[in-house]
Scaffold this motif. Structure first.
Motif, PDB file in Angstrom:
ATOM      1  N   LYS A 265       1.056  -0.631   0.146  1.00 30.95           N
ATOM      2  CA  LYS A 265       0.215  -0.708   0.125  1.00 30.95           C
ATOM      3  C   LYS A 265       0.826   1.144  -0.065  1.00 30.95           C
ATOM      4  CE  LYS A 265      -3.810  -1.643   2.535  1.00 30.95           C
ATOM      5  NZ  LYS A 265      -4.966  -2.205   3.252  1.00 30.95           N
ATOM      6  N   LEU A 266       1.745   1.518   1.278  1.00 31.52           N
ATOM      7  CA  LEU A 266       2.456   2.512   0.662  1.00 31.52           C
ATOM      8  C   LEU A 266       3.667   2.667  -0.760  1.00 31.52           C
ATOM      9  CD1 LEU A 266       4.019   1.934   4.261  1.00 31.52           C
ATOM     10  CD2 LEU A 266       2.792   3.813   3.873  1.00 31.52           C
ATOM     11  N   ASN A 267       3.975   1.962  -1.215  1.00 37.63           N
ATOM     12  CA  ASN A 267       4.631   1.584  -2.575  1.00 37.63           C
ATOM     13  C   ASN A 267       3.940   2.419  -3.234  1.00 37.63           C
ATOM     14  OD1 ASN A 267       7.163   1.475  -4.063  1.00 37.63           O
ATOM     15  ND2 ASN A 267       6.082  -0.852  -4.708  1.00 37.63           N
ATOM     16  N   TYR A 268       2.389   1.901  -3.750  1.00 39.49           N
ATOM     17  CA  TYR A 268       1.911   1.838  -4.517  1.00 39.49           C
ATOM     18  C   TYR A 268       1.081   4.054  -4.513  1.00 39.49           C
ATOM     19  CZ  TYR A 268      -2.940   2.902  -6.770  1.00 39.49           C
ATOM     20  OH  TYR A 268      -3.954   3.055  -7.687  1.00 39.49           O
ATOM     21  N   GLY A 287      12.199  -4.588   1.741  1.00 38.52           N
ATOM     22  CA  GLY A 287      10.585  -3.826   2.010  1.00 38.52           C
ATOM     23  C   GLY A 287      10.730  -2.966   2.772  1.00 38.52           C
ATOM     24  N   VAL A 288      11.068  -2.525   2.449  1.00 32.92           N
ATOM     25  CA  VAL A 288      11.031  -0.387   2.891  1.00 32.92           C
ATOM     26  C   VAL A 288      10.631   0.119   1.665  1.00 32.92           C
ATOM     27  CG1 VAL A 288      11.833   0.805   4.503  1.00 32.92           C
ATOM     28  CG2 VAL A 288      11.900  -1.297   5.045  1.00 32.92           C
ATOM     29  N   VAL A 289       9.552   1.434   2.112  1.00 35.30           N
ATOM     30  CA  VAL A 289      10.237   2.431   0.722  1.00 35.30           C
ATOM     31  C   VAL A 289      10.575   3.356   0.725  1.00 35.30           C
ATOM     32  CG1 VAL A 289       8.194   4.068  -0.501  1.00 35.30           C
ATOM     33  CG2 VAL A 289       7.605   1.331   0.511  1.00 35.30           C
ATOM     34  N   ILE A 302       9.693   5.649   4.577  1.00 35.27           N
ATOM     35  CA  ILE A 302       8.806   5.789   4.786  1.00 35.27           C
ATOM     36  C   ILE A 302       8.200   4.730   5.428  1.00 35.27           C
ATOM     37  CG2 ILE A 302       6.292   6.270   3.694  1.00 35.27           C
ATOM     38  CD1 ILE A 302       8.282   8.364   2.940  1.00 35.27           C
ATOM     39  N   ASN A 303       8.014   4.576   6.720  1.00 32.61           N
ATOM     40  CA  ASN A 303       7.657   3.610   7.626  1.00 32.61           C
ATOM     41  C   ASN A 303       5.801   3.368   7.428  1.00 32.61           C
ATOM     42  OD1 ASN A 303       9.834   2.549   8.030  1.00 32.61           O
ATOM     43  ND2 ASN A 303      10.019   4.807   9.318  1.00 32.61           N
TER      44      ASN A 303
END
Length: 317
Positions: A265-268, A287-289, A302-303
């Motif tokens: 969701k954060l990546n989108y 696994g982190v944006v 972005i967490n």
């Protein structure tokens, strides 16, 4: 029979007295009016010369005046008594109402005191619940972070291959051959021994994504790095596609590391909005944006969605 009656004596003419005061001396002159002696007298004529009984008239007047005063006094007293009784009734009714209002005020005061005590109790409970809610939210956030960390660790050795058409009667061996062909295209030595699991999962679109689980995170990192270098070295029409996997149809193939649902969701959100916020680069790593404005600038992690949305005012002003 003839009755001989003596006619009544004519009244004596009364002399009129006149007073001459020219010389401040009193003189009396008597004059008789001629017509007064010629008055006809009758037997039934009243004696007009007789003076009225002044004492009787005075008595009657005093008696009449006394009766009127008594009647007026009685009427006044009756009116006063009526008014007094009416005022007393109104006063009694007013006192009843005042007493009723006093009782209502006492009850209202007691009710207000009870409600005030309950209000204070509710405030105390609300404060306690708010503090408890904050503690619970903090604990929930910690648990979510732990779950997210565990899921990242579980997916750390996985990649996701998208936009690969599914062949009829496809098996895991066919999928393993696809991964081996991919490694050959990327000049990476990967065999079936390096694969712990491979499967297709349901996703949007006609083709389901292929999830590959490697035996180690190191091999997964090599594949991700190899895909990036391969696409950079090729032009737009010759980037990684199905022909590189020895499939017929020429369509682009996308390879990325496996992300958790939260990170997806954060990546989108980052990929659809990062340019509007003034950031030119967006990518994921372990696994982190991450975001970056331009080459050489520090990367921004972005967490959560709150962290990402905080970038909007500073960069869109």
């Amino acid at each position: 029979m003839t009755l001989n009656r003596t006619p009544p004596t004519s009244p004596k003419p009364q002399p009129k007295v006149s007073v001459d005061r020219a010389d401040n001396t009193a003189s009396t002159s008597v004059r008789f009016t001629p017509h007064e002696s010629t008055l006809q007298q009758c037997a039934s004529a009243p004696d007009l010369s007789s003076e009225p009984d002044t004492d009787c008239n005075a008595y009657k007047k005093r008696k009449f005046d006394g009766d009127s005063a008594t009647a007026s006094t009685g009427l006044t007293r009756a009116m006063f008594d009526t008014f007094s009784n009416k005022q007393k009734a109104q006063f009694d009714d007013l006192m009843l109402r005042i007493n009723s209002i006093i009782e209502q005020n006492i009850d209202l005061k007691q009710s207000v005191e009870v409600m005030s005590a309950k209000y204070d109790e509710f405030l105390s409970r609300i404060s306690y619940l708010e503090a408890e809610k904050k503690a619970d939210n903090k604990l929930i956030q910690q648990m979510e972070d732990k779950i997210e960390h565990l899921q990242r660790n579980m997916k750390a050795s996985e990649i996701e291959i998208r936009n690969v058409p599914k062949s009829e009667g496809e098996t895991k061996d066919d999928l393993c051959d696809l991964v081996v062909n991919l490694s050959q295209t990327l000049n990476i030595n990967i065999s079936e021994a390096n694969l712990r699991d491979i499967q297709r999962v349901k996703s949007k679109g006609n083709s389901n994504a292929i999830i590959v689980t490697f035996s180690s995170v190191i091999i997964k990192d090599r594949v991700i790095k190899g895909v990036k270098m391969f696409n950079k070295s090729k032009d737009k029409g010759n980037k990684l596609n199905t022909t590189h996997l020895k499939l017929k149809n020429n369509q682009p193939v996308y390879v990325s590391e496996r992300l958790t649902l939260k990170t997806q969701k954060l990546n989108y959100l980052a990929r659809t909005q990062h340019k509007n916020y003034g950031y030119n680069f967006c990518w994921t790593s372990y696994g982190v944006v991450y975001l970056r404005k331009k080459t050489g600038d520090p990367q921004i992690r972005i967490n959560s969605a709150e962290n990402f949305l905080k970038l909007k005012p500073a960069n869109c002003a």
